[in-house]
Every structure is written in structure tokens, then in C-alpha cells.
Design a protein around this motif. Structure first.
Motif, PDB file in Angstrom:
ATOM      1  N   GLU B 345      50.927  53.341  36.400  1.00 37.60           N
ATOM      2  CA  GLU B 345      51.890  52.724  35.489  1.00 37.60           C
ATOM      3  C   GLU B 345      51.352  51.362  35.055  1.00 37.60           C
ATOM      4  O   GLU B 345      51.330  51.029  33.871  1.00 37.60           O
ATOM      5  N   ARG B 374      49.223  59.059  28.685  1.00 32.25           N
ATOM      6  CA  ARG B 374      49.174  57.646  29.078  1.00 32.25           C
ATOM      7  C   ARG B 374      48.232  56.861  28.182  1.00 32.25           C
ATOM      8  O   ARG B 374      48.027  55.659  28.409  1.00 32.25           O
ATOM      9  N   LEU B 666      55.457  59.405  36.426  1.00 35.67           N
ATOM     10  CA  LEU B 666      55.184  58.543  35.269  1.00 35.67           C
ATOM     11  C   LEU B 666      55.997  59.002  34.064  1.00 35.67           C
ATOM     12  O   LEU B 666      55.753  58.566  32.934  1.00 35.67           O
TER      13      LEU B 666
END
Lengths: 172, 844
Positions: B345, B374, B666
Motif C-alpha cells: 500500500e 497498483r 489492497l
């Protein structure tokens, strides 16, 4: 009338049987101090036998396990060397386990054995307080070596035991 | 294989009757094969459908009759009922050497034939030891089965006269020979001769003294040796790996795949519960599983014996590890995953995932998905390029190397095919034997050259130039081509080879990674694609580009959107968080080890504690390929499925599931329960995989030769394929364009130039845990040219210090007389720091 006589005769017959039994000794024995001999063809717990020279007869072929209708036998084989020899030939049973809870004492393993290594003896004294105790291992099943024979593994002269199964003889 | 049974070859049919059953088979078929096709078993020992018939064992004797033909009229004579008169021969004939003929009548059930079979078996058993109880073949033994089916219950020979021979002869380190058991059928020697082209074993002496001997040093020096134990019809040849491992009837079988190279050989894992292993299920042996489009019924020794890396031994990771006070300590999954998620993260777009090429498509899909969601990088741990091109101009649905024959061509460039992908070597060699033009382009001598119509030599670094020259030899000369290409174009062999390629009906181009790094590989792949596009060999079955990948599932990696990094050290070093799955960069190269140390937060996911894992902040364990479900895409773009054979350690899952659990933390939703669930997503979102289903992968078709099915005497102990032949992907619909690139000049160095080569038996982490292969694994070595060795006065076998990219390793010096001066071969996965061509200094 004949009916009455018949009844009395039957009664007397019965009483005679009771009297006869009462005069006989007890059929029970004081087990475990006293043990009854078993029949000649009784099948009790298994033994793994040895040759006279102390080598194990079992060659780990697993045919007993294949013949077993109850899937009670588990065999794992390993390789012999002349420095650490357990049995004649190349192969021996490094693991041999019989689950006595599964075994039905049919003796098929005995029939299947090509070296007459496994035999069902006359020992019927198998009681367990735990299921895992019912697994008889190789060490428990193996006959002890005769007093004049060496225990296994033996160190032997190279090449002296290269046959797993005794040579076949010509039929007469 | 005779012409008649080759697939897709049109031939005339011949009608005959076998045991009163009429049958039509192609002309040239042997009587035993014709019988097999209608389910009639004519017993055989020496005959094998993949080998030339020799008629040595006489087991297949049958009564064969032909219609009587009137010599004057030339017509078939008929009896009163109008049936043709059949003339049977006086003696029985061997069904394995007689070809079918029109009107032939074959009889196998008569007393005469039965008697002959009995007698042959009685003779064979006069000197067979009958130690079946300790024989590894016992239970899957053709001699046992045929004796039970056709033998007498007694023998008229004298037991005392049985000859006694050595029972424990190590023919090689992997194969044991029992001389007593051998029935002298010559299947093994013929296999080594005809199929493996390694005639290292043979018959010595004659008659009763005849025995199998090995001519090579070390003994039985062939990477195909394990196959001889499959086809041996008795227990004369057995492997050391499986020696006394279990009785065949105790084994369970699970369909799997070989994960060592891009061929994707179908395998069967034989497992058994083992007391020695603490009651765990254990993979006892790896057997080939028939897939006539991939590995036929063969398997190389690496595939057969190098499976122990997946075993549950002390080296396996069983639970997550987290670094605390500089040490990796055990942690719960919950804590480890929470930590990983927190750090990922924090890393934001600085996340770099590096995926190993032996991961399944499902793992790669989830990994790429996580990186994409991501905003990070999805990298593939491979030093080869061209996966995008193979998706465009690769082999398309319906391709089978067995279809290459007369009029077709195969180009193998920058690749030692037998070392990099053994089964493809075998199948290309067979194509050459069927008449295909095989062109081998390599700077040094390789085994495939024995079967090549053209052998082209070039300087390391000129791979792309050579392939461009092949195009140039039939296209208008381009003045802007570099001098090296111009020179190659003028070469007569190149010109002839180019013409052969242009005129080929079907063309398959294999390119490997001999001497190439990533940049050279990209140029080579482009040049190969140009060659195929330029000559119109695309979009049809049996035409296209095949990358001989350095990793088993590199093709799957490309298809799932991962790409190799042009500068892995820089990418890893700059990563805020690195997620390295089933790859060991630190173990591969010291430079990458530094990069891993420099990376922010390192998570390593693997089955064993690799050198990279030792540097990691968190180590996550995963299930090995033997313990899980998944699919692989082979270099021929065939999607195939593997199945779990043994249970994983408690709590361990496939890599895709671990990735999905991190992703879930996530906020990225991924399938984490079933590999087939991920596969369905792949089928829905990756265009080439559109519409694929697990059911389609599991489809099987009738294959020839018929093997398995209780008649192990026909094809050996190879497993019948009941679990699926896989699906070959179609090529993408867009018409690919020619993109000529100027072939770059190869890098020049002041001193010696080291080039990477691939060896089958290397010292990588998937090979070394298999102790059975250790005697065959060479130590770290380099190969020098004769001139350089003379100049430096280095003898073959001498220990020298080799320095590559600043790392010095003590290696053994070999000498390769086909090598050009100034070039040194440096094998991959031997601890040498080499990724592409580089400078090397060699000191005594």
C-alpha cells in the motif's frame, strides 16, 4: 397312561444329564496362567522368519500386501549391500507393518510369500488400549536370530548372497 | 514408424481378414498393427510401434494366407461356394515384419499358433531368473503378462542349467542392468540407435553369451536413457531413481506436466504413501504420458529424474517467515499478509512484481493483475524476447511437428535444441528423417547438425543478421544492410538455405537463446518473424515461429501481460516494494543480489528458501507443481493442465491464491479459491485464450500407437492419456507487418568474449535437489576455442579462474574445437554471472 410314563422317562433322562455334568470337572481354565493348546491349523499372529544363518527371509516384495484382502499389510523395500545385509539378494523390507485390527487372519499372506518368510503362528494374545498399538512393526514381527546366528544387518563377503529367492529344484 | 501409420498421409487402403474380422488399413501397415487397430492382440516382445521391425523374438508368429491366383488368368481362384481359395504358408510367419496385402487372411487362434507362442515363451523362460518378487517391472511386465496369457504351466527344461549372470550392473549412473532378465529383444539398443541417435549401448558376443554393454564413458551417456526402461519388456533395465521404490500396483497416477522446458511434456506422477517420509504421499516416479502432438511416449532424463525439488524435504518452506531483528522468523499467515499489504500500500506505483517462468498461467495472471491494478511493473524472469511475435506468427491450432515431412522445412537458429528442449530435437530429427529440410544455424557444432540439410555458421552476435540474410537471399538486395549481412547474403550455403526456406510448403522456425541476451533475442525474434512473414509461412497449421524459451511457461507469461525487464538490476533496485515469485535473481547473479538488497521492501514467494529469499523481508511459501492445479502454455502455444498429485503442507496454496489474498487486502478482487476460476477469467479476458474451458483442455482423442490399456507389451509402461491433450491456441487475427530493423553490430570487447549457452543438466535450483542426477551434473565450466587454449596453455579439464561482470569463479576449462577464436562459452545456471554476451578474463 403311556403319556405319563413317557414324561417321567424324559424327566429322568434330563436329570441324568444334569447329574453327569455335575460330576465332570470344570471346562474353564485359569487363563492366563493356564493356556489351552491351539489346533494344528490355527492362525494366530504373524512372524517374520529367518534363515539358519540369521538373514531375514523377507525380501520386501509386497506380495503379502497385494494378497491381503483386508489391506492390513504395508511394506517398503530398500536395497541390501554386502556391508549391511538384511536378506539374501538385492532387496529387503525396510518397513514392514501389519495392522492387527484390520487383519482377518486368513493366511493369504502366508500363501503369497515366495520365500516362506511370513507365517501365522499360534499367538492370539493381542489386545490394545490404543489403535496405534495394533500396528505391528518389522522389529516386533521378526523372529529373534538363533543363538548361533548373527543378527541383521550382517557384513558379508561380497557376492555371497546374490539370490533373493532360493534356486528352484528340478521336480523329481 | 512406417509411412502408413503416419497421421495425415493419404494412402490406399488394403482389405484383409484377421481372426475372421474384416479390416481395411493403409497400404504398408504391418500385420500386428492392423490387428491392434481392431483390438486383436498379437503378442510381441521385440516389436515396438515406434521402432523398425526386426522379427527377433518370434512371439508374433501367426498363420498368414494369401488368395490363390490363377497364373493364366491372373484372377483369384474361388471354391464351389464362390469364396476365394486361401493358400496358407507351410510355416508360421512373424506378424511384425509382414505387411498387409489385399485379401490376406491372418489367423492367430489356431492350435498351431498357440503352440508356437507357448514354445517361444518356454524358450525365453529357460534362462529367465523368475525373480519377479523383487523385480521393479513385476506387475507391469510384458513377459509376465504374456506368460500368463500364452505360456505353459510347466517347463521341460532343467532348472539347474539356467545360466547365472550379473544381476546388478550399473549401465550408467541412472540405469541398472540385470543380465539374467534380458531376453535380447534389442528394443533398448534400437531405441538409442534409431530414436535417440545416441548409439551408446549395444549387443556384445552372440548366442547365449550375448549381453548388453555400454560403449560410452561415462556409461550409458545419453539424456534419453530412462525411456529404455519404459520399453524394456522385462525388468532388465530399471532406473536407480525408482529402484525398489514400490510395486507398480501400489502406485497412484496423476496427470501432470514437466516444468523444466517449454516443450511441456505430458507426464504421469506415480505416488505412494510412504512410512519413510513420515506417512506423507510421495512422488515415486515420473512417467511419460502419451501425447502424440507433444512428447509422443518419450521423456528426457531431466524430466524423468529432476522432480525431487518439489519433494517435501527439509528444504521446503512450510510457513511464512518475517524478518525481525535481521533474522527471518516464523509468522502467522495473517500477520505476514497484513505486513505485505501494508508495505505494498505504501509503495504505491513503486511496486515491482517479478515472476518466474515455471509459474502457471493462473499465477501469472493474478500477479500481472495485481501489478496493473497498483500501477506497478509486471516483470517476467526471462532473458528471451519475442513472446508478442509468437502470439502473432507462432504455431496455430492444428500444428503437429509429426506432420513435417517432404517439402517442408525447419530452421533452428541460435539454439542447441537437444540441450534446450530435448523433445523438440527428437521431433525435428524425425521430421528430417521423413524428408523435411532441416537448417541449423549456430556458431558451434550441435547434435542436430547430423540431420541438417544445411549447417550455417555465423559469428556470435550475428544471429539476426543471418536470419535477415536468409530473407535477403531471395528478396531484392538492400544496399543499406550492414556489411556483415551483405557478406552472409553472398555465402552460397546461406543462399541455398534461403531458397529451401522460400520453397518450403510448411516452415517452422525455432529460435533459442544460444549466445543471446535480451536485446539480441529481441532482434533475432523480429528477424525470424520477418522471415516467416516474408515467405508467407504464417497463419496456417505447421507454420510459424517457436521460441525455445529459457523457462517452461515464458509463453504464458507473455500472454498474461508480463515482460522481461531490459535492466532488471535497475528495476529491482529502484523498487519501493518488490514481489518476487518463484524466481531467484540473487542466486542467478551477484549484481541482481545487490539490486535486491537495494530494493525497499522485498517479498519472496517460493517453495524453497532461495538466495533471494534469504535477503527478503517477508518470505511466503507456496505449493509445488506436484501439489496444485494449473495450466501451462508450451512453446508450441499449447495450453495444458496439470493436476495435484500429492497434498500440500497444511495451509499452503498455489501462488495465485497467495497473490489473491494480498490483492484482497489492497482492495483488488481476485479469484483465490480455484485455479480453474482464474482460468475462466483468463479465457474471458485474454484474447488468444478466448472461449477456452477446462473441459476442452481435458479432451482426448484416439492416439496411435495404442498403448497402456492393460497391454503394456505394445508400447511399454508409458501411460495412456486420459486426462487431456491440451488445446493449441489460435494465432491472432491481425495480419502482421514486416518491420525491418538494422541488425546491430555485435558488441566488441578488448579481451575474450563470453557468450551464454544453455545446458540441459545445469546447477539450477530445480535440478540440484535431485541426487540421482548428481553424477551427471558437470561442475561449473567454460569452453574455450582451441586457439585460445593453446595461447594460454590451458589443458582440457584444467581449473581456471574466470571473471565475468566483476565476479570471479573457479571453473573447469573445456575445449570446443568448433568454437571461433576469441569466444568463450559460459553456461547459464552454473554460478557464472552472465546474462548476455560480455567480457571474460580467464586466468590460470
Amino acid at each position: 397312561m403311556a403319556n405319563v410314563i413317557g414324561s417321567i422317562a424324559a424327566l429322568m433322562n434330563g436329570m441324568w444329564t444334569v447329574l453327569k455334568q455335575g460330576l465332570e470337572g470344570p471346562v474353564t481354565v485359569q487363563y492366563p496362567e493356564v493356556k489351552r493348546p491351539v489346533h494344528r491349523r490355527f492362525k494366530g499372529r504373524h512372524f517374520l522368519r529367518r534363515y539358519e544363518n540369521g538373514l531375514e527371509r523377507c525380501i520386501g516384495c509386497s506380495l503379502c500386501a497385494a494378497a491381503c484382502p483386508a489391506d492390513a499389510i504395508f511394506v517398503e523395500a530398500s536395497e541390501n549391500t554386502d556391508d549391511k545385509r538384511y536378506s539374501p539378494g538385492e532387496r529387503y523390507a525396510s518397513t514392514y507393518e501389519i495392522n492387527m485390527l484390520r487383519c482377518i487372519f486368513c493366511g493369504y499372506c502366508e500363501d503369497a510369500c515366495p520365500t516362506q518368510a511370513i507365517v501365522l503362528g499360534d499367538n492370539y494374545e493381542m489386545s490394545f488400549t490404543d489403535r496405534s498399538q495394533a500396528i505391528y512393526t518389522r522389529e516386533m514381527l521378526l523372529d529373534p536370530a538363533a543363538p548361533d546366528a548373527r543378527p541383521t544387518p550382517q557384513k558379508v563377503a561380497p557376492g555371497s548372497f546374490d539370490r533373493s529367492i532360493p534356486d528352484m529344484k528340478d521336480p523329481d | 514408424m512406417t509411412d502408413a501409420v503416419k497421421p495425415n498421409v493419404e494412402t490406399t487402403l488394403v482389405n484383409l481378414t484377421i481372426d475372421n474380422v474384416p479390416v481395411s488399413v493403409p497400404k504398408g501397415t504391418l500385420v500386428v498393427d492392423a490387428a491392434k487397430r481392431i483390438g486383436i492382440d498379437i503378442p510381441v516382445f521385440c516389436y515396438h510401434p515406434k521402432l523398425e521391425p526386426v522379427g527377433m523374438c518370434r512371439m508374433c508368429l501367426v498363420d498368414i494366407g494369401l488368395p490363390a491366383v490363377n497364373r493364366e488368368t491372373g484372377k483369384v481362384e474361388t471354391d464351389k461356394q464362390g469364396r476365394p481359395v486361401i493358400n496358407f504358408g507351410r510355416a508360421l510367419q512373424t506378424g511384425c515384419t509382414v505387411e498387409v496385402a489385399e485379401g490376406m487372411v491372418v489367423v492367430g487362434y489356431t492350435e498351431k499358433v498357440q503352440k508356437a507362442r507357448q514354445d517361444v515363451l518356454e524358450f525365453l523362460l529357460t534362462s529367465h531368473p523368475l525373480d519377479c518378487p523383487i523385480c521393479d517391472k513385476g506387475g507391469e511386465c510384458p513377459l509376465q503378462n504374456l506368460t500368463m496369457a500364452h505360456g505353459r504351466s510347466d517347463s521341460r527344461f532343467i532348472f539347474d542349467e539356467k545360466i547365472k549372470l550379473a544381476k546388478h550392473v550399473p549401465l550408467g549412473e541412472m540405469i541398472f542392468l540385470d543380465r539374467e532378465r534380458c531376453i535380447q529383444c534389442a528394443r533398448c539398443t534400437r531405441f538409442q540407435d534409431e530414436i535417440a541417435d545416441d548409439p551408446v549401448i549395444g549387443f556384445e558376443a552372440r548366442g547365449r553369451s550375448l549381453q548388453i554393454v555400454t560403449y560410452s564413458e561415462p556409461g550409458f551417456d545419453s539424456i534419453w536413457s530412462g525411456n529404455t526402461t519404459d520399453i524394456c519388456p522385462v525388468g532388465a533395465l530399471t532406473t536407480t531413481d525408482f529402484r525398489f521404490g514400490a510395486r507398480p500396483w501400489e502406485l497412484q497416477a496423476s496427470a501432470s506436466l514437466c516444468t523444466h522446458c517449454p516443450v511441456g511434456c505430458n507426464t504421469t506422477l506415480n505416488t505412494r504413501r510412504e512410512a519413510k517420509a513420515g506417512g506423507e504421499m510421495v512422488v515415486k516416479r515420473v512417467m511419460p504420458r502419451q501425447n502424440e502432438e507433444v512428447n509422443e511416449i518419450w521423456l528426457c532424463d531431466k524430466g524423468r529424474f529432476a522432480h525431487h525439488y518439489a519433494a517435501k524435504d527439509d528444504g521446503r518452506l512450510t510457513g511464512p517467515l518475517v524478518r525481525r531483528d535481521g533474522k527471518l522468523v516464523a509468522a502467522t499467515w495473517e500477520k505476514a499478509l497484513a505486513l505485505v499489504a501494508e508495505k505494498f500500500e505504501g509503495a504505491g506505483k513503486g511496486l515491482v512484481t517479478l515472476a518466474g517462468g515455471k509459474l502457471t498461467n493462473e499465477d501469472l495472471y493474478n500477479l500481472a493483475g495485481l501489478a496493473k491494478a497498483r500501477g506497478g511493473k509486471a516483470l517476467l524472469d526471462s532473458r528471451m524476447a519475442g513472446g508478442d511475435l509468437t502470439a502473432q506468427v507462432g504455431l496455430s491450432t492444428g500444428s503437429n511437428l509429426a506432420d513435417l515431412g517432404k517439402g517442408d522445412a525447419a530452421l533452428v537458429v541460435a539454439c542447441d535444441l537437444e540441450e534446450e528442449a530435448p523433445l523438440w530435437w527428437l521431433r525435428v530429427k524425425q521430421a528430417a528423417e521423413r524428408g523435411a529440410t532441416v537448417i541449423v544455424a549456430n556458431p558451434r557444432r550441435t547434435k542436430l547438425e547430423r540431420h541438417a540439410a544445411f549447417t550455417l555458421r555465423y559469428e556470435y552476435g550475428h544471429e539476426a543478421a543471418l536470419v535477415t540474410a536468409l530473407v535477403g537471399s531471395f528478396s531484392p538486395k538492400r544496399a543499406d544492410l550492414p556489411a556483415a549481412v551483405q557478406a552472409l547474403i553472398r555465402d552460397k550455403d546461406v543462399k541455398d538455405a534461403g531458397q529451401a526456406i522460400a520453397g518450403a510448403k510448411d516452415l517452422i522456425v525455432f529460435y533459442g537463446s544460444e549466445g543471446t541476451g535480451l536485446a539480441e533475442s529481441a532482434a533475432l525474434a523480429r528477424a525470424c518473424a520477418n522471415l516467416l512473414i516474408g515467405t508467407g509461412h504464417i497463419g496456417r497449421p505447421n507454420n510459424g515461429l517457436v521460441a525455445v524459451w529459457d523457462k517452461a511457461n515464458a509463453q504464458g507469461g507473455w500472454d498474461m501481460g508480463l515482460r522481461p525487464s531490459a535492466d532488471l538490476a535497475a528495476d529491482l533496485g529502484a523498487a519501493k516494494a518488490a514481489y518476487i515469485v518463484a524466481a531467484d535473481p540473487a542466486g542467478d547473479s551477484p549484481a541482481l543480489a545487490e539490486a535486491v538488497k537495494a530494493a525497499g521492501f522485498v517479498v519472496v514467494q517460493d517453495i524453497r528458501l532461495s538466495a533471494t529469499a534469504e535477503l527478503a523481508d517477508v518470505v511466503l511459501p507456496a505449493a509445488a507443481f506436484t501439489e496444485r492445479d494449473g495450466t501451462f502454455t508450451s512453446g508450441e502455444r499449447r495450453v495444458q493442465r496439470l493436476h495435484p498429485a500429492v497434498p500440500a503442507y497444511a495451509g499452503l496454496r498455489g501462488d495465485f491464491a497467495v497473490t489473491a489474498q494480498i490483492a484482497a487486502r489492497l482492495g483488488v478482487a481476485q479469484e483465490k479459491r480455484l485455479a480453474t476460476g482464474v482460468f475462466n477469467q483468463i479465457a474471458a479476458s485474454v484474447p488468444a485464450y478466448a472461449g477456452l474451458t477446462s473441459a476442452a483442455l481435458s479432451e482426448v482423442r484416439e492416439q496411435w500407437p495404442v498403448i497402456g490399456r492393460g497391454d503394456v507389451y505394445y508400447g511399454g509402461t508409458t501411460y495412456d492419456n486420459k486426462q487431456g491433450l491440451g488445446v493449441q491456441l489460435p494465432v491472432s487475427g491481425d495480419s502482421p507487418a514486416l518491420t525491418f530493423e538494422q541488425p546491430a553490430e555485435p558488441a566488441k570487447f578488448k579481451g575474450l568474449k563470453a557468450v551464454p549457452v544453455t545446458r540441459l543438466y545445469d546447477r539450477g535450483t530445480t535440478v540440484t535437489p535431485s541426487a540421482v542426477l548428481h553424477p551427471r551434473l558437470p561442475g561449473a565450466f567454460i569452453a574455450l576455442s582451441v586457439e585460445d587454449a593453446d595461447k594460454m596453455k590451458i589443458e582440457p579439464g584444467q581449473k581456471v579462474q574466470a571473471t565475468l561482470n566483476g565476479v570471479t569463479v573457479e571453473v573447469e576449462a573445456h575445449i570446443d574445437n568448433s568454437l571461433a577464436q576469441g569466444v568463450v562459452l559460459a553456461p547459464r545456471s552454473f554460478g557464472l554471472a552472465i546474462e548476455g554476451p560480455c567480457e571474460i578474463t580467464v586466468k590460470k
